[in-house]
Design a protein around this motif. Structure first.
Motif, mmCIF file in Angstrom:
data_model
loop_
_atom_site.group_PDB
_atom_site.id
_atom_site.type_symbol
_atom_site.label_atom_id
_atom_site.label_comp_id
_atom_site.label_asym_id
_atom_site.label_seq_id
_atom_site.Cartn_x
_atom_site.Cartn_y
_atom_site.Cartn_z
ATOM 1 N N LEU A 1 -84.286 -42.608 86.598
ATOM 2 C CA LEU A 1 -83.761 -43.676 85.407
ATOM 3 C C LEU A 1 -84.376 -44.791 85.025
ATOM 4 O O LEU A 1 -84.732 -45.772 86.156
ATOM 5 C CB LEU A 1 -82.040 -44.308 85.853
ATOM 6 N N ASN B 1 -84.015 -48.624 82.421
ATOM 7 C CA ASN B 1 -83.719 -49.412 81.544
ATOM 8 C C ASN B 1 -83.831 -48.729 79.851
ATOM 9 O O ASN B 1 -84.955 -48.785 79.158
ATOM 10 C CB ASN B 1 -83.747 -50.949 80.954
ATOM 11 N N GLY B 2 -82.753 -47.785 79.607
ATOM 12 C CA GLY B 2 -82.799 -47.264 78.319
ATOM 13 C C GLY B 2 -82.508 -45.697 77.976
ATOM 14 O O GLY B 2 -82.919 -44.946 76.987
ATOM 15 N N GLY B 3 -82.561 -45.159 79.759
ATOM 16 C CA GLY B 3 -83.103 -44.024 79.827
ATOM 17 C C GLY B 3 -83.113 -43.014 81.014
ATOM 18 O O GLY B 3 -83.562 -43.986 81.439
ATOM 19 N N THR C 1 -81.692 -52.732 84.884
ATOM 20 C CA THR C 1 -80.694 -51.684 83.924
ATOM 21 C C THR C 1 -79.626 -52.237 85.108
ATOM 22 O O THR C 1 -79.734 -52.591 86.502
ATOM 23 C CB THR C 1 -81.134 -51.087 83.461
ATOM 24 N N GLU D 1 -76.323 -47.950 81.246
ATOM 25 C CA GLU D 1 -77.290 -47.153 80.552
ATOM 26 C C GLU D 1 -76.409 -45.167 80.720
ATOM 27 O O GLU D 1 -76.354 -43.833 80.797
ATOM 28 C CB GLU D 1 -78.061 -45.952 82.353
ATOM 29 N N ASP E 1 -74.204 -44.217 78.441
ATOM 30 C CA ASP E 1 -74.028 -43.589 77.308
ATOM 31 C C ASP E 1 -75.550 -43.246 76.799
ATOM 32 O O ASP E 1 -75.938 -43.364 75.385
ATOM 33 C CB ASP E 1 -73.727 -45.070 75.826
ATOM 34 N N ASN E 2 -76.985 -43.417 77.683
ATOM 35 C CA ASN E 2 -77.909 -43.006 77.387
ATOM 36 C C ASN E 2 -79.016 -42.305 78.219
ATOM 37 O O ASN E 2 -79.923 -42.419 78.035
ATOM 38 C CB ASN E 2 -78.641 -44.362 77.973
ATOM 39 N N VAL E 3 -77.666 -40.800 78.056
ATOM 40 C CA VAL E 3 -78.430 -40.393 78.822
ATOM 41 C C VAL E 3 -77.892 -38.829 78.074
ATOM 42 O O VAL E 3 -76.732 -38.187 78.190
ATOM 43 C CB VAL E 3 -77.919 -39.278 80.163
ATOM 44 N N PRO E 4 -77.983 -38.388 76.890
ATOM 45 C CA PRO E 4 -77.976 -37.027 75.704
ATOM 46 C C PRO E 4 -77.710 -35.828 76.620
ATOM 47 O O PRO E 4 -78.631 -35.831 77.298
ATOM 48 C CB PRO E 4 -78.284 -37.659 74.677
ATOM 49 N N LYS F 1 -82.461 -33.178 74.537
ATOM 50 C CA LYS F 1 -83.727 -34.610 74.654
ATOM 51 C C LYS F 1 -83.886 -34.738 73.458
ATOM 52 O O LYS F 1 -83.757 -34.048 72.492
ATOM 53 C CB LYS F 1 -84.845 -33.519 75.546
ATOM 54 N N PRO F 2 -84.289 -36.016 73.478
ATOM 55 C CA PRO F 2 -84.487 -36.590 72.089
ATOM 56 C C PRO F 2 -85.512 -35.914 71.284
ATOM 57 O O PRO F 2 -86.374 -36.126 72.298
ATOM 58 C CB PRO F 2 -84.289 -38.014 72.159
#
Length: 207
Positions: A149, A151-153, A192, A197, A199-202, A205-206
């Motif tokens: 994990l 900073n950002g996902g 972080t 984090e 809301d940064n784990v969709p 996969k982006p």
């Protein structure tokens, strides 16, 4: 004595699947004035030894065995006499960097290590690597996340032996269950928190 965190950054390359990338790695040293553990051993053994500052190194803890986290670990072991501890599921990656060499012991999910009166909880968090682990120190309110994990996902899952749904499950079941204000000390880049984090784990996969 009071346990503290020391930090240095080393620079080098990450090599896997025939590619090579320039990277800066965080090296975390956890301990008091007498003893410590080193978390990962990337790129520059002398810089790590300088950060140890003459203390007894009780162990070198590997968050995972990608080349940029283990490339100087044998040299650090030789200079400090400290055992190398790794989750056995990362043996396949270890052998890519250090064929024929052995670690000194294995980490398992749920292990609790004790250092300077503080507990270090081992969390198996596969996904970025099959044997990836994080080290949670409740007494300091922090977790050392390696490349699980950032900073950002989530950490990257585009290389061999990695998997996005697996890393998402690891983060949600092992890290997002920690207190929200837990500070996340990452393998690369800035700190972080668990809350930052959330809301940064969709699910997907982006692109």
């Amino acid at each position: 004595m009071t346990i503290r965190i020391d930090h240095t950054v080393t620079s080098g390359t990450f090599e896997l699947d025939g590619g090579s990338w320039d990277v800066d790695n965080n090296v975390w040293i956890l301990g008091d004035d007498e003893t410590c553990v080193v978390i990962d051993a990337p790129h520059n053994a002398d810089a790590i030894i300088d950060a140890v500052a003459g203390r007894e190194v009780q162990a070198i803890l590997l968050t995972h065995a990608h080349s940029d986290h283990v490339d100087v670990v044998l040299e650090v072991r030789e200079k400090t006499g400290a055992p190398i501890l790794m989750h056995p599921d990362d043996q396949v990656l270890w052998e890519l960097s250090h064929p024929g060499e052995e670690v000194d012991g294995h980490l398992a999910d749920g292990d609790v290590l004790t250092l300077a009166g503080s507990e270090i909880h081992v969390l198996h968090t596969p996904g970025h690597a099959p044997g990836a682990v994080c080290f949670y120190v409740p007494g300091l309110g922090c977790v050392f996340s390696g490349d699980t994990l950032f900073n950002g996902g989530p950490g990257a899952t585009g290389r061999s032996y990695s998997d996005y749904p697996t890393i998402v499950n690891s983060i949600r079941t092992k890290l997002f269950t920690l207190p929200p204000n837990t500070v996340v000390h990452t393998g690369h880049g800035d700190d972080t928190t668990i809350l930052a984090e959330a809301d940064n784990v969709p699910d997907e996969k982006p692109e």
